[in-house]
Design an enzyme around this catalytic site. Sequence first.
Site, PDB file in Angstrom:
ATOM      1  N   LYS A 193     -60.973   8.358  75.740  1.00  0.00           N
ATOM      2  CA  LYS A 193     -59.922   9.357  75.464  1.00  0.00           C
ATOM      3  C   LYS A 193     -59.530   9.328  73.994  1.00  0.00           C
ATOM      4  O   LYS A 193     -58.963   8.350  73.525  1.00  0.00           O
ATOM      5  CB  LYS A 193     -58.655   9.084  76.299  1.00  0.00           C
ATOM      6  CG  LYS A 193     -57.598  10.170  76.090  1.00  0.00           C
ATOM      7  CD  LYS A 193     -56.271   9.856  76.744  1.00  0.00           C
ATOM      8  CE  LYS A 193     -55.192   9.453  75.769  1.00  0.00           C
ATOM      9  NZ  LYS A 193     -54.886  10.425  74.698  1.00  0.00           N
ATOM     10  N   GLU A 269     -56.076  -3.603  70.258  1.00  0.00           N
ATOM     11  CA  GLU A 269     -55.919  -3.710  68.803  1.00  0.00           C
ATOM     12  C   GLU A 269     -54.637  -2.966  68.484  1.00  0.00           C
ATOM     13  O   GLU A 269     -54.577  -1.745  68.599  1.00  0.00           O
ATOM     14  CB  GLU A 269     -57.149  -3.103  68.112  1.00  0.00           C
ATOM     15  CG  GLU A 269     -57.327  -3.623  66.711  1.00  0.00           C
ATOM     16  CD  GLU A 269     -56.759  -2.677  65.690  1.00  0.00           C
ATOM     17  OE1 GLU A 269     -55.565  -2.851  65.362  1.00  0.00           O
ATOM     18  OE2 GLU A 269     -57.478  -1.783  65.257  1.00  0.00           O
ATOM     19  N   CYS A 303     -53.210   0.282  60.833  1.00  0.00           N
ATOM     20  CA  CYS A 303     -52.530  -0.811  61.524  1.00  0.00           C
ATOM     21  C   CYS A 303     -52.503  -2.060  60.642  1.00  0.00           C
ATOM     22  O   CYS A 303     -51.627  -2.901  60.778  1.00  0.00           O
ATOM     23  CB  CYS A 303     -53.199  -1.088  62.856  1.00  0.00           C
ATOM     24  SG  CYS A 303     -54.971  -1.105  62.716  1.00  0.00           S
ATOM     25  N   GLU A 400     -43.053  -1.770  62.214  1.00  0.00           N
ATOM     26  CA  GLU A 400     -44.193  -1.028  61.683  1.00  0.00           C
ATOM     27  C   GLU A 400     -43.787   0.430  61.488  1.00  0.00           C
ATOM     28  O   GLU A 400     -43.417   1.107  62.436  1.00  0.00           O
ATOM     29  CB  GLU A 400     -45.363  -1.117  62.672  1.00  0.00           C
ATOM     30  CG  GLU A 400     -46.590  -0.421  62.171  1.00  0.00           C
ATOM     31  CD  GLU A 400     -47.790  -0.608  63.094  1.00  0.00           C
ATOM     32  OE1 GLU A 400     -47.632  -0.491  64.316  1.00  0.00           O
ATOM     33  OE2 GLU A 400     -48.889  -0.867  62.568  1.00  0.00           O
TER      34      GLU A 400
END
Length: 500
Positions: A193, A269, A303, A400
């Site tokens: 996806k 991840e 990331c 983040e």
Amino acid sequence: MAPTFSHTFNHPSYSGKVSFPVGLFIDGKFVDGSEGKLIDVLNPSNGKLIGQIAEASKADVDKAVAAAHTAFNESWGLKVPGFERGKLLIRLAELIEEHADALAAVEALDNGKAFAIAKSFDVTESAAVFRYYGGWADKLHGKVIETNPTKFGYTTHEPIGVVGQIIPWNFPFMMAAWKLGPALACGNTVVLKPSEFTPLSALYLCQLINEAGFPHGVVNILNGYGSTVGAAIAEHMGIEKVAFTGSTLVGRSIMKAAANSNLKKVTLELGGKSPNIIFDDADIEQAIRWTAFGMFFNHGQCCCAGSRVYVQASIYDKFVEQFKAHVQTLKVGDPFDKETFQGPQVSQIQFDRIMGYIEHGKEAGATVALGGKRHGTEGYFIEPTVFTDVKPEMKIVQEEIFGPVVVLAKFEDEDDIVHQANDTVYGLAAAVFSSNVSRALTVAQRLRAGTVWVNHYNKLHPQIPFGGFKQSGIGRELGKYALANYTNVKAVQVNLTDKL
Ligand SMILES: *[C@@H]1O[C@H](CO)[C@@H](O)[C@H](O)[C@H]1NC(C)=O
Ligand SMILES: *[C@@H]1O[C@H](CO)[C@@H](O)[C@H](O)[C@H]1NC(C)=O
Ligand SMILES: *[C@@H]1O[C@H](CO)[C@@H](O)[C@H](O)[C@H]1NC(C)=O
Ligand SMILES: *[C@@H]1O[C@H](CO)[C@@H](O)[C@H](O)[C@H]1NC(C)=O
């Protein structure tokens, strides 16, 4: 008839028409979603509609899993020797290179990254990843384990079966390559996806997968939302492994869904708030360039972005001034402009989220040393933003942001920086800048992170594993390590004696 995406590019860097089907890719064919729904695709440079793609439902996930099962048993998995799988992966790498301009243009249009970077980095590196794993496909084997004369023991490394893969919007094409490469090399079949924000390049890839000659059903690609398609993959009883790249919050729910269904294997991840450490003996000019690249590359949507920059106190003031001057030279603008380094953020949601963090930083008392505002009047552009005078407990230091926002802080010595760097729930990446090898490697050893760069930042290589410590993830992608996360080890023990 499944929908088609068509667009005519007319820029100095790329002009031409692209047109490809954007249905669900199930069993080698493009089909409509079972509920007949469509998803709008927007151009982040101006917020305007550029096309519509088919939306998958839970029932479509069932269809894709069924196709992947049949392919695994009949035309892939243990049926196809590694050599043949490798040939197809290498053929796919070649096709990606042949289509590099069109793929990069589609990626730049859909994601907002600069065309030149999409071509030289995202597309080129993706081809390299497929070629690298193509090379592994016929070099996967187990061991003979010598125990005693009465027993013959050996292991085989088998594919897991049907694997689910859920990828993010920041590197739409490259994340598909990182996921598909090792899964297919090992003989798994896939239901993947893409993000609903950036579906186009993965759909373009489907055509190339057919052209390369992969048996139908080996790769199935379903566009849709995380809450429906992502959830259906994570809890599917017919999927034996799920690999996800995205936020720590969603990673947690995927792991729960895996636990509550069939205990499928999970690799994740996830997020990061990576420290970038500059010692006073570093080459300052180089450190500044890499620090800006480490933070603002891909508009801060990495990331592993070096979003906490720590500078040794003795050079802090000088660093801040020179860093600001350098960041002001980074060109923000149209992804198809040759000079552009930073394009728009991917969506209105991300734009609002990042602007919210900037406001929060100001209210909490940090200083905006540079940027802090929207760039231009349309699309989701944000000025490269530098905060100083930050405190460890501030949200802009802890959370983040996933945008072009960096915080700068000071440190005294090695013990102090190891402590500050480690003051986070994340452990994805870090960097150390120093001309003293002993210092750089001693600090690298003490950092709790899956990647540590020394005297550079954000450099990736197909052979080098990538993944997180702490809440940044489970398992590794890239390199030989990723293969272990797509295989089951079988031990065979043979009786050679008449003794019990
Ligand atoms: C930092 O590392 C130390 C061990 O070196 C550990 O005890 C501590 O819990 C870590 N802190 C965080 C926030 O992870
Ligand atoms: C280099 O780093 C080591 C380890 O931190 C330190 O002991 C040594 O004094 C440093 N050397 C120089 C020349 O600064
Ligand atoms: C992934 O592979 C590594 C070996 O590289 C192994 O230690 C680890 O247990 C695997 N993790 C998962 C979730 O499969
Ligand atoms: C192992 O194989 C031998 C023949 O090679 C046989 O005589 C013996 O019964 C077997 N042992 C068991 C436990 O089956």
